[in-house]
Design an enzyme around this catalytic site. Structure first.
Site, PDB file in Angstrom:
ATOM      1  CB  CYS A   1       2.272   3.832 -10.313  1.00 17.89           C
ATOM      2  SG  CYS A   1       2.428   3.391  -8.585  1.00 17.89           S
TER       3      CYS A   1
ATOM      4  CG  HIS B   1      -5.618   3.435  -6.846  1.00 14.22           C
ATOM      5  ND1 HIS B   1      -4.334   3.242  -7.269  1.00 14.22           N
ATOM      6  CD2 HIS B   1      -6.207   2.202  -6.822  1.00 14.22           C
ATOM      7  CE1 HIS B   1      -4.137   1.942  -7.474  1.00 14.22           C
ATOM      8  NE2 HIS B   1      -5.259   1.296  -7.219  1.00 14.22           N
TER       9      HIS B   1
ATOM     10  CG  ASP C   1      -1.479   1.987 -10.709  1.00 19.17           C
ATOM     11  OD1 ASP C   1      -0.599   2.511  -9.999  1.00 19.17           O
ATOM     12  OD2 ASP C   1      -2.655   1.836 -10.308  1.00 19.17           O
ATOM     13  CB  SER C   2      -0.082  -0.851  -7.523  1.00 18.39           C
ATOM     14  OG  SER C   2      -1.169   0.013  -7.256  1.00 18.39           O
TER      15      SER C   2
ATOM     16  CB  CYS D   1      -2.543   8.207  -5.148  1.00 18.33           C
ATOM     17  SG  CYS D   1      -2.921   6.442  -5.348  1.00 18.33           S
TER      18      CYS D   1
ATOM     19  CD  GLU E   1      -6.518  -2.049  -6.733  1.00 14.68           C
ATOM     20  OE1 GLU E   1      -6.667  -3.228  -7.080  1.00 14.68           O
ATOM     21  OE2 GLU E   1      -6.073  -1.172  -7.508  1.00 14.68           O
TER      22      GLU E   1
HETATM   23  N1  DGL Z   1      -1.843   4.168  -7.883  1.00 12.72           N
HETATM   24  C1  DGL Z   1      -0.597   4.206  -7.241  1.00 12.72           C
HETATM   25  C2  DGL Z   1      -0.043   5.587  -7.058  1.00 12.72           C
HETATM   26  O1  DGL Z   1      -0.322   6.445  -7.869  1.00 12.72           O
HETATM   27  C3  DGL Z   1      -0.283   3.285  -6.093  1.00 12.72           C
HETATM   28  C4  DGL Z   1      -1.324   2.811  -5.202  1.00 12.72           C
HETATM   29  C5  DGL Z   1      -0.874   1.706  -4.279  1.00 12.72           C
HETATM   30  O2  DGL Z   1      -0.729   0.574  -4.753  1.00 12.72           O
HETATM   31  O3  DGL Z   1      -0.663   1.954  -3.090  1.00 12.72           O
HETATM   32  O4  DGL Z   1       0.705   5.844  -6.160  1.00 12.72           O
END
Ligand code: DGL
Length: 269
Positions: free
Chosen positions: A73, A190, A9-10, A188, A156
């Site tokens: 992600c 996150h 993931d990011s 997402c 984050e």
């Molecule tokens: N967690 C990621 C997603 O599901 C990306 C979040 C990001 O870096 O903007 O899209």
């Protein structure tokens, strides 16, 4: 089969998917890479994100010898995984298709909401995935989507609640409360970390759906079919890597993830 499952993931978001996978398949070895040195993905051009995803996936195969990759992600998935699936010889799982199936199944009235990064929502990936999933139900599905810039940055930073979070969540989710969605997909990885505030804003009648569990079930089923799972009696190992600051990754990662994340290594691009 004694090879690890790779996840990326990011940043910290994919840990929500890693949690579901480890809970479901504890005997497996896992390698997780959080690309915190280049996060956020959601506000970047999708061509750049596709390039990052390609580097991460190739590294998981070449440097860590993984037997499968879970792209934890949504933004990387929205950027397109077709080339990767052609190039690499391991199964590649994403979170968008399982998420769309789960939210369509969970909706009683058919008023489905999806929230995600700017990249994910503007790509139309969920419009297509929900359309495909809705063919399997008799309920007519009406989809409302909203991009939520800023949510990922809160996670984050480890800021999961409080007034600032509440104000932004209320503002960005207003179109979905107005649309009276009965089910909301956290599109997402996150966002499950912000679920308490999101749940408070949406109210108790709205079901929140995350793609983590559904993705883990799909990975488990496919790897079982492909005879790629280890024996359930084995004890798996977990490695966590970050392209950013490793100490921050370990400290915030263990706060978000718990005791499985006690050490982090540097991932070199
Ligand atoms: N967690 C990621 C997603 O599901 C990306 C979040 C990001 O870096 O903007 O899209």
């Amino acid at each position: 089969m004694d090879q690890p499952i790779g996840i990326f993931d990011s940043g910290f978001g994919g840990l929500t998917v890693a949690r579901a996978l480890i809970d479901l398949l504890p005997a497996e070895d896992y390698v997780y890479i959080g690309d915190t040195g280049r996060y956020p993905y959601g506000s970047k051009p999708l061509d750049d994100v596709r390039g990052y995803a390609s580097e991460l996936a190739h590294s998981l195969v070449d440097d860590f010898n993984v037997k499968a990759i879970v792209v934890a992600c949504n933004t990387a998935t929205a950027a397109g995984l077709d080339d990767l699936r052609d190039e690499l010889d391991v199964p590649i799982f994403d979170v968008v298709t399982p998420g769309a199936s789960a939210v369509v199944r969970a909706s009683r009235a058919g008023r489905v909401g999806v929230i995600g990064t700017v990249g994910t929502i503007s790509s139309g990936a969920y419009v297509q995935a929900v359309e495909r999933a809705s063919r399997q139900t008799d309920v007519g599905i009406e989809l409302s989507s909203a991009a939520c810039p800023g949510f990922v940055e809160f996670v984050e930073r480890g800021q999961l609640s409080g007034d600032e979070v509440m104000v932004l969540v209320e503002r960005l989710l207003a179109p979905l409360t107005e649309a009276k969605v009965d089910t909301l997909l956290l599109g997402c990885t996150h966002y499950p970390f912000l679920a308490r505030t999101i749940g408070e804003v949406m109210g108790p009648d709205v079901v929140l759906v995350s793609s983590a569990d559904e993705t883990a079930f799909e990975v488990s089923e496919r790897l079982r079919e492909l005879l790629l799972l280890r024996k359930p009696s084995e004890v798996g190992t977990r490695r966590f890597l970050s392209s950013g600051d490793v100490d921050t990754f370990r400290d915030l990662g263990s706060a978000l993830f718990g005791a499985d994340l006690v050490a982090a290594e540097h991932w070199e691009r």
